[in-house]
Design a protein around this motif. Structure first.
Motif, short mmCIF file in Angstrom:
data_model
loop_
_atom_site.label_atom_id
_atom_site.label_comp_id
_atom_site.label_asym_id
_atom_site.label_seq_id
_atom_site.Cartn_x
_atom_site.Cartn_y
_atom_site.Cartn_z
N VAL A 464 10.12 -8.57 -4.57
CA VAL A 464 10.46 -7.02 -4.16
C VAL A 464 10.15 -6.11 -3.33
O VAL A 464 10.23 -5.61 -2.48
CB VAL A 464 9.93 -6.74 -6.14
CG1 VAL A 464 9.44 -4.95 -5.85
CG2 VAL A 464 10.56 -7.02 -7.42
N ILE A 465 9.02 -7.46 -3.03
CA ILE A 465 8.24 -6.88 -2.12
C ILE A 465 9.26 -7.75 -0.40
O ILE A 465 9.02 -6.41 0.56
CB ILE A 465 6.76 -8.46 -1.84
CG1 ILE A 465 5.47 -7.43 -2.66
CG2 ILE A 465 6.44 -7.36 -0.27
CD1 ILE A 465 5.01 -8.43 -3.07
N ARG A 476 6.20 -9.43 10.47
CA ARG A 476 4.57 -8.37 11.08
C ARG A 476 3.87 -8.56 9.96
O ARG A 476 2.80 -7.92 9.88
CB ARG A 476 5.31 -7.48 11.57
CG ARG A 476 5.74 -6.74 12.81
CD ARG A 476 5.11 -6.63 13.56
NE ARG A 476 4.22 -6.08 14.08
CZ ARG A 476 4.56 -4.28 14.49
NH1 ARG A 476 5.47 -4.22 14.82
NH2 ARG A 476 3.55 -3.94 14.82
N PHE A 477 4.44 -9.36 9.16
CA PHE A 477 3.48 -9.47 7.54
C PHE A 477 3.51 -10.78 6.94
O PHE A 477 4.13 -11.89 8.07
CB PHE A 477 4.81 -9.16 7.06
CG PHE A 477 5.43 -7.65 6.33
CD1 PHE A 477 4.60 -6.59 6.02
CD2 PHE A 477 6.16 -7.27 7.36
CE1 PHE A 477 4.83 -5.05 6.29
CE2 PHE A 477 6.76 -5.43 7.45
CZ PHE A 477 5.98 -5.14 6.60
N GLU A 478 2.69 -10.59 6.77
CA GLU A 478 1.67 -12.33 6.10
C GLU A 478 2.22 -11.68 4.52
O GLU A 478 0.92 -11.52 3.73
CB GLU A 478 0.35 -12.73 6.64
CG GLU A 478 0.60 -12.56 8.09
CD GLU A 478 -0.84 -13.35 8.44
OE1 GLU A 478 -2.27 -12.84 7.60
OE2 GLU A 478 -1.49 -12.90 9.50
N ILE A 479 2.34 -12.75 3.56
CA ILE A 479 2.68 -12.55 2.12
C ILE A 479 2.23 -13.72 1.79
O ILE A 479 3.06 -14.46 1.55
CB ILE A 479 3.90 -12.35 2.44
CG1 ILE A 479 4.54 -10.95 2.54
CG2 ILE A 479 4.20 -12.43 0.44
CD1 ILE A 479 6.26 -10.33 2.62
N SER A 480 1.47 -13.93 0.31
CA SER A 480 1.52 -14.83 -0.54
C SER A 480 0.97 -14.47 -1.50
O SER A 480 0.56 -12.73 -1.70
CB SER A 480 -0.19 -15.25 0.63
OG SER A 480 -1.07 -14.69 0.37
N GLY A 481 1.46 -15.93 -3.15
CA GLY A 481 0.65 -15.17 -4.07
C GLY A 481 1.82 -16.26 -4.48
O GLY A 481 3.26 -16.39 -4.80
N SER A 493 8.42 1.21 -9.54
CA SER A 493 6.88 1.66 -8.97
C SER A 493 6.74 1.03 -7.92
O SER A 493 5.55 1.77 -6.67
CB SER A 493 5.67 1.58 -10.16
OG SER A 493 6.36 2.40 -11.39
N ILE A 494 6.48 -0.76 -7.61
CA ILE A 494 6.12 -1.16 -6.85
C ILE A 494 6.43 -0.78 -4.85
O ILE A 494 5.93 -0.88 -4.35
CB ILE A 494 5.53 -2.61 -7.28
CG1 ILE A 494 4.28 -2.68 -8.25
CG2 ILE A 494 5.27 -3.65 -6.18
CD1 ILE A 494 4.57 -4.68 -8.87
N SER A 495 7.95 -0.64 -4.98
CA SER A 495 8.75 -0.54 -4.25
C SER A 495 8.23 0.30 -3.49
O SER A 495 8.55 0.05 -3.00
CB SER A 495 10.31 -0.62 -4.84
OG SER A 495 11.00 -1.99 -5.35
N LEU A 496 8.40 1.50 -4.73
CA LEU A 496 8.15 2.87 -3.75
C LEU A 496 6.83 2.94 -3.59
O LEU A 496 6.59 3.73 -2.02
CB LEU A 496 8.62 4.13 -4.81
CG LEU A 496 9.24 4.38 -5.17
CD1 LEU A 496 9.66 5.65 -7.19
CD2 LEU A 496 9.91 5.09 -4.33
N ALA A 497 5.67 3.00 -3.97
CA ALA A 497 4.55 1.93 -3.17
C ALA A 497 4.35 1.32 -2.17
O ALA A 497 3.79 2.12 -1.18
CB ALA A 497 3.53 2.12 -4.46
N LEU A 498 5.02 0.05 -2.24
CA LEU A 498 5.31 -0.40 -0.78
C LEU A 498 6.04 -0.16 0.10
O LEU A 498 5.60 0.00 1.47
CB LEU A 498 6.02 -1.64 -0.61
CG LEU A 498 5.00 -1.88 -1.79
CD1 LEU A 498 6.52 -3.62 -1.89
CD2 LEU A 498 3.56 -3.48 -1.74
#
Length: 598
Positions: A464-465, A476-481, A493-498
């Motif tokens: 999704v991110i 430009r991004f560091e993604i972890s989890g 919701s998360i897509s619109l927020a991001l």
């Protein structure tokens, strides 16, 4: 008889004492007594009888009283037949001979017709006068009756052969036909005139000839009869199946000289067997459960489809009541079905439930038809059950999906309306309002694409991110989890927020300068990982100043995420960069995914 004749008082008869007998009579009596043939002499006008030992049994209880008395006294019942013969000899001098001449006679206390070979000759004196009749007879009654019985038997046999519903045939040892009846001609399609010029080998189907000849040779060697199923080639070229029972016909020495066959047309039976084999193969290989019951609801057949559907083997099911398959709340179904079957009605397919061996219920489409015997009587029921569990589950899922889709469409429309109001409804909307609106809708569309690939059930957070940030450079991004599966409403919701966070960063924050970076991290907190923490943190961008008012993006982030995730959202404007933190409870819009390393 010699003693009887010698001791008889001939003086009391018209012949007078023996000393007065003419030489021709004495000679005739001497010849008669010494002969082994059956001989009687009728003498004079009264036809006085004299006979020998061989003749005595032929007159039965007329012996010995017939001796020395006129023939008319003891042969009264046949005198009208006998007298003309004797007069013809005595008066005309004729000799009379006949084979199997019938005479109506009473000699054993009852009347009967006896048969004789006769030779009546005149006895002449020295002057040539006929004085008596010399009769040589041979009774042929038994032979004549045997011949008559044989002829009658042959006639009956011919009638049986000609009228028989089975084919009857005889042939020589080389196979040449010598007798065929009408039914055999019908079976093979040839007229009798043609068959009598043919051999058995000429009409046997070639593939069956070797076995037929093997059995024939066995019969010749052992004398035993045999029966064989084989095919004849009819005159029109078609084949006909028959059962041929073959026996050897022996002569008086016991040697087999001919062969007889009883031929029965089994073509229809073979066709029926072929149909039965095909039906049995279809039933055995069918994925549907096919079983039959008698009128007492006892199971009489059970195919492999029934074994798969109900979990019981044929050995377990046959002989049991079909009620073992019926759930308790549907116990009235089978009696109702049986009542319709007894009435000759077919039960059209209907949906119901049946019970497996393990007690589970299964959805089936059931149809039932009557089973008839050869006399047209209903003797049971045939049942076909089609497993519709997958169909029922699909219908249930479809209902759920339609409801969910209906709910989601309403949510999407509400979201779109909110975006439109915030993007285009402001009085100070500038030339970028339309582009902003399109960008937000595109973000929603990408989120829906993820849900489509996930069958509208879930999407993984990392995906999704990545989808939401796809318009921007990855470096430009560091993604972890850890792996997290998001429910559909959380995906949107998360897509619109991001999207809003990235758009804001591109205009005013870290993504607006070449060296700016964004770190996105999330973690699971709590003893049982029952809380999700998601953090957006910008760095190395322009100095951040808190806004004087909240725009749509800020309100969307704070209100939409909080509402959809049933959590808390905190946005802080640090000088080093904007930070957004989201805290959500487990089970509200998300589930922990399986770790690939576990």
């Amino acid at each position: 008889m010699a003693a009887l004749i010698s001791g008889f008082d001939w003086a009391t008869t018209r012949l007078g004492p023996r000393s007065a007998w003419p030489p021709c009579l004495t000679a005739a009596v001497d010849i008669m007594l010494s002969a082994q043939a059956q001989i009687v002499v009728f003498w004079g006008e009264d036809f006085i009888a004299l006979y020998n030992d061989a003749y005595a049994p032929t007159i039965g209880d007329k012996h010995p009283r017939a001796l020395g008395h006129p023939a008319r006294e003891n042969w009264a019942e046949l005198w009208n037949d006998l007298e003309p013969l004797l007069h013809s000899v005595l008066q005309d001098g004729n000799t009379i001979a006949a084979k199997d001449r019938p005479f109506y006679i009473e000699r054993h206390g009852y009347p009967e017709t006896a048969y004789f070979d006769i030779s009546y000759s005149p006895v002449r004196d020295a002057d040539g006068r006929v004085l008596g009749v010399f009769c040589i007879v041979n009774e042929t009654t038994e032979r004549v009756r045997a011949d008559q019985a044989l002829r009658e038997s042959e006639e009956r046999f011919r009638a049986v052969i000609s009228q028989s519903a089975t084919g009857i045939v005889q042939w020589e040892l080389d196979g040449r036909f010598v007798l065929v009846n009408g039914r055999f001609c019908e079976i093979v399609g040839y007229p009798e005139s043609e068959l009598l010029g043919m051999r058995m080998q000429d009409i046997i189907y070639p593939d069956d000839l070797r076995e037929n000849m093997r059995l024939f040779e066995m019969t010749m060697a052992t004398g035993e009869s045999f029966e064989i199923e084989k095919r004849y080639v009819r005159k029109d070229g078609s084949l006909v199946w028959v059962t041929d029972s073959v026996s050897g016909l022996r002569d008086s020495s016991g040697r087999i000289q001919r062969v007889a066959g009883i031929v029965i047309d089994i073509n229809e039976r073979k066709r029926a067997q072929e149909v039965e084999r095909r039906l049995a193969a279809i039933i055995a290989s069918s994925d549907d459960a096919i079983l039959s019951t008698d009128l007492k609801m006892v199971i009489t057949s059970w195919n492999t489809g029934a074994e798969r559907l109900y979990g019981q083997s044929a050995e377990e099911a046959i002989g049991q009541s079909v009620m073992m398959l019926v759930p308790d709340d549907r116990s009235e179904e089978e009696p109702a079905i049986l009542a319709r079957i007894r009435a000759g009605q077919k039960v059209e397919p209907y949906e119901t439930k049946r019970r497996r061996k393990n007690g589970e219920l299964v959805d089936v489409l059931l149809s039932v038809s009557p089973i008839y015997d050869a006399y047209g009587r209903i003797i049971g029921a045939s049942k076909i059950a089609h497993d519709i569990s997958a169909k029922k589950e699909a219908e249930r899922l479809q209902t759920v999906l339609v409801g969910e889709l209906n709910h989601r469409v309403k949510n999407v429309l509400a979201t779109v309306m909110a975006i439109a109001r915030q993007t285009l409804g402001r009085s100070d909307a500038d030339k970028f309002s339309v582009e902003t609106f399109e960008a937000r809708l595109s973000s929603m569309a990408r989120a829906h694409d993820l849900l489509i690939h996930g069958k509208w059930e879930q999407a993984e957070l990392t995906t999704v991110i990545a989808q939401a940030l796809s318009p921007y450079p990855k470096d430009r991004f560091e993604i972890s989890g850890p792996p997290i599966n998001l429910a559909p409403r959380a995906v949107v919701s998360i897509s619109l927020a991001l999207h809003e966070l990235a758009t804001n960063a591109a205009k005013y924050g870290a993504l607006s300068v070449p060296d700016g970076r964004v770190a996105i991290a999330w973690s699971l907190e709590g003893g049982k990982s029952d809380r999700l923490k998601l953090r957006w943190e910008e760095s190395r961008g322009p100095v951040v100043m808190p806004p004087t008012r909240k725009g749509f993006g800020s309100r969307l982030i704070e209100s939409l995420l909080a509402a959809e995730l049933n959590g808390k959202v905190h946005v802080s404007y640090e000088p080093s960069g904007l930070i957004c933190e989201v805290h959500a409870a487990a089970g509200i819009g998300w589930d922990q995914a399986l770790d690939p390393e576990e």
